[in-house]
Design a protein around this motif. Structure first.
Motif, short mmCIF file in Angstrom:
data_model
loop_
_atom_site.label_atom_id
_atom_site.label_comp_id
_atom_site.label_asym_id
_atom_site.label_seq_id
_atom_site.Cartn_x
_atom_site.Cartn_y
_atom_site.Cartn_z
N PRO A 17 0.76 -1.31 -0.04
CA PRO A 17 0.04 0.11 -0.04
C PRO A 17 0.91 1.07 -0.03
O PRO A 17 0.34 2.39 -0.57
N VAL A 18 1.95 1.31 0.55
CA VAL A 18 3.03 2.51 0.53
C VAL A 18 3.63 2.49 -0.80
O VAL A 18 3.57 3.74 -1.27
N LEU A 19 4.14 1.47 -1.32
CA LEU A 19 4.73 1.51 -2.72
C LEU A 19 3.53 2.04 -3.68
O LEU A 19 4.07 2.33 -4.80
N PHE A 20 2.36 1.71 -3.60
CA PHE A 20 1.29 1.76 -4.51
C PHE A 20 1.29 3.41 -4.92
O PHE A 20 0.93 3.59 -6.29
N HIS A 21 1.62 4.52 -4.27
CA HIS A 21 1.63 5.69 -4.39
C HIS A 21 2.94 6.20 -4.94
O HIS A 21 3.14 7.54 -4.98
N VAL A 22 4.10 5.25 -5.10
CA VAL A 22 5.35 5.64 -5.69
C VAL A 22 5.30 6.53 -7.11
O VAL A 22 5.88 7.34 -7.33
N ASP A 23 4.39 5.65 -7.88
CA ASP A 23 4.03 6.12 -9.11
C ASP A 23 3.14 7.24 -9.42
O ASP A 23 2.02 6.84 -8.74
N ARG A 24 3.33 8.42 -10.07
CA ARG A 24 2.35 9.40 -9.80
C ARG A 24 1.42 9.25 -10.92
O ARG A 24 0.21 9.99 -10.57
N SER A 25 1.53 9.16 -12.22
CA SER A 25 0.51 9.08 -13.19
C SER A 25 -0.15 7.80 -13.39
O SER A 25 -1.20 7.41 -13.41
N LEU A 26 0.64 6.53 -13.11
CA LEU A 26 0.13 5.11 -13.41
C LEU A 26 0.27 4.49 -11.95
O LEU A 26 1.20 3.52 -11.82
N PRO A 27 -0.33 4.77 -10.86
CA PRO A 27 -0.09 4.28 -9.38
C PRO A 27 -0.26 2.81 -9.25
O PRO A 27 -1.36 2.16 -10.09
N GLY A 28 0.49 2.00 -8.68
CA GLY A 28 0.64 0.94 -8.43
C GLY A 28 1.56 -0.18 -9.29
O GLY A 28 1.65 -1.58 -8.82
#
Length: 579
Positions: A17-28
């Motif tokens: 769940p934390v890493l899910f939001h590392v990607d800004r435009s294509l989360p996950g």
């Protein structure tokens, strides 16, 4: 609890769940790549026994995942490769948990993960961390507070079953404090479906316990309280109906919105009953537009909106995969719950987790979220592993089969790496294009579009980026693709504008009309049709749209609505009509 073979559990429930939001435009995508890579490593390091044991539950799971993935992985000629990889990862996760002993620790990790999400929610509510939904102050690690609610309900049940074990006093106190925190957070979230799911899950644990049992439970109630069978039957009907009615009164608009979605989904199912229509998100909005075109005076007009979920998992499976997929899904659910009820205590607890998810899934979309789907897969695998009473088939895996499996793992890793490379590159390029307008790398994004044309998230963000930059000529084919993958009324309106500025009046009118039919109370497409008819010198059609703008029940009256209605009134007055 911290055994190395449990690492996938820690990652899926705590770190993903934390890493899910590392990607800004294509989360996950980073969380998905890391999770699948970790799962591959664990499968190699902890291969399990060479004797493959499987039962009917395993067979139903394999058949359902294969059928579902095959029916929803592509739309037309576009293949969503990432979804294909997720289907393979679902099978690998099931096989891994099925062959390793992660049973008891699973509930502890799930409980801790729920407490972590609850603390995350309160940090967001206080403004210390950003929320991932613009309408709500807190969503935890999810994009919607409803999904956070069902995850907390699952975690709460996982915490409650811990009281069945013998623990020290301070451990029980800590567990009780954690459960209170989860319940308080559930109260703040206000999800009725999550409370329903938690209540059904607790009831499942009670009824399937050795101390009670279903038949013995009802017998004890009647004997203890001397309730006649007819009175008991009446109470069994009146109490649930009363609860459902009270929940309806809490927020009737959302219930009416679900009624609309279920009616439209019913027409989708009738159009493709045996094998389904494929992706629900791709087929729903055009079906809603067609439904409102046939029912223009429907009272559901006031609750219509853009939607991509069925808000009922059984209905979603029926629409996407047809009767064939629905039978496999129902068989999987019934067999899983039957094995759980007949199994040991851990199986019954895992069955309780499944019941919470399915209870919520009657009114929501938990299995459309990867994390909740992973929880369901793990629970099913635990039930299958402990189903010693069920008939099993045993296959000895020889050296040649093991070699084939290694080749399959290498190929999966190769495809996963290539797909992640393109997905991550597209994420970086889209983020740069949105944040720094002068840094849009058009040629590289076109290459990504050719590679990721089946990914609705990428196509929609890419098309929106081109549209907002005013590049309507290049935005038009991308928006067309997006409309086939995940249509919305706004997207159809934007595509109509692209046609309008190219002088393609007929196509612009068609898209505006499609947008207006999808959401009849959305004023923008009616205003665009009004302007188009004015330009083409069609006063009767323009007057019809002007009268429509003045009468439709708009949800939010903002400056755009006021301006559009002002133009409509002026036009009608010029043509001798009273507004």
């Amino acid at each position: 609890m911290f055994a190395l073979k449990n690492v996938p559990l820690y990652f899926i429930l705590l770190l993903a769940p934390v890493l899910f939001h590392v990607d800004r435009s294509l989360p996950g995508i980073t969380a998905g790549f890391a999770g699948m890579l970790l799962l591959l490593v664990c499968l190699v390091v902890f291969p399990g026994s060479r004797r493959c044991r499987f039962n009917l539950l395993d067979l139903f799971f394999l058949l359902f995942v294969t059928w579902y993935t095959g029916r929803t992985v592509g739309i037309g000629s576009s293949i969503f490769a990432w979804k294909l990889l997720l289907g393979g990862a679902a099978i690998m996760l099931y096989v891994y948990v099925r062959n390793t002993g992660v049973r008891v620790y699973y509930f502890d990790v799930l409980f801790v993960a729920g407490i972590f999400q609850a603390m995350w929610f309160f940090a967001q509510s206080r403004g210390w961390l950003p929320s991932y939904h613009y309408l709500y102050p807190g969503t935890g690690g999810f994009m919607n507070p409803a999904i956070l609610a069902v995850f907390l309900a699952i975690a709460c049940l996982a915490g409650l079953v811990g009281f069945y074990r013998r623990e020290k006093f301070y451990s029980r106190c800590s567990r009780g404090i954690g459960i209170v925190l989860l319940l308080i957070t559930l109260g703040f979230l206000g999800s009725r479906a999550a409370w329903v799911g938690l209540g059904i899950g607790i009831l499942w644990i009670v009824l399937t316990g050795r101390e009670w049992g279903v038949a013995r439970f009802f017998g004890n109630i009647r004997e203890k309280y001397r309730i006649g069978k007819y009175i008991f039957l009446l109470l069994a009907i009146v109490v649930p109906v009363s609860i459902i009615y009270v929940l309806y009164l809490v927020h009737p608009v959302s219930v009416q919105g679900r009624f609309l979605i279920w009616r439209v989904a019913g027409t989708m199912f009738r159009d493709a009953p045996w094998f389904g229509c494929g992706s629900f998100s791709a087929a729903y909005m055009p079906a809603q537009g067609a439904w409102f075109e046939m029912h223009p005076d429907s009272p559901f007009v006031s609750v219509a909106g853009n939607n991509e979920y069925a808000f009922n998992e059984f209905l979603r499976v029926a629409c996407e995969t047809g009767i064939v997929g629905l039978l496999l899904f129902v068989g999987l659910v019934v067999m899983g719950l039957y094995f759980a009820a007949k199994g040991n205590r851990v199986s019954r607890f895992a069955g309780g987790v499944l019941v919470v998810i399915l209870g919520f899934g009657l009114f929501g979309y938990p299995l459309s979220v990867e994390l909740v789907s992973a929880v369901a897969i793990i629970s099913l695998a635990i039930v299958a592993r402990d189903a010693r009473h069920a008939r099993e088939w045993i296959v000895d895996l020889d050296t040649s089969f093991a070699f084939i499996l290694r080749i399959a793992v290498v190929l999966f890793l190769f495809v996963l790496s290539i797909e992640y490379y393109h997905e991550k590159k597209a994420d970086i390029l889209l983020t740069e294009a949105r944040e720094v307008s002068s840094r849009m790398k058009t040629s590289e994004l076109k290459v990504c579009y050719e590679r990721l044309g089946g990914n609705p998230d990428f196509v929609l963000r890419y098309g929106r980026t081109l549209y907002t930059r005013g590049d309507l000529l290049n935005a038009q084919p991308v928006l067309e693709k997006g409309l086939s993958l995940r249509p919305t009324s706004e997207l159809a309106s934007d595509l109509g504008k692209c046609y309008f500025y190219q002088g393609r009046w007929k196509e612009a009118e068609q898209k505006y009309r499609l947008a207006a039919n999808m959401i009849p109370n959305y004023i923008v497409p009616h205003h665009l049709l009004f302007k188009l008819y004015q330009l083409k010198g069609m006063p009767e059609e323009a007057g019809r749209e002007a009268r429509q703008m003045l009468t439709i029940p708009v949800k939010v009256v903002n400056s755009s609505v006021i301006r559009a209605r002002g133009e409509a009134r002026a036009f009608l007055e010029e043509n001798g009509e009273q507004s």
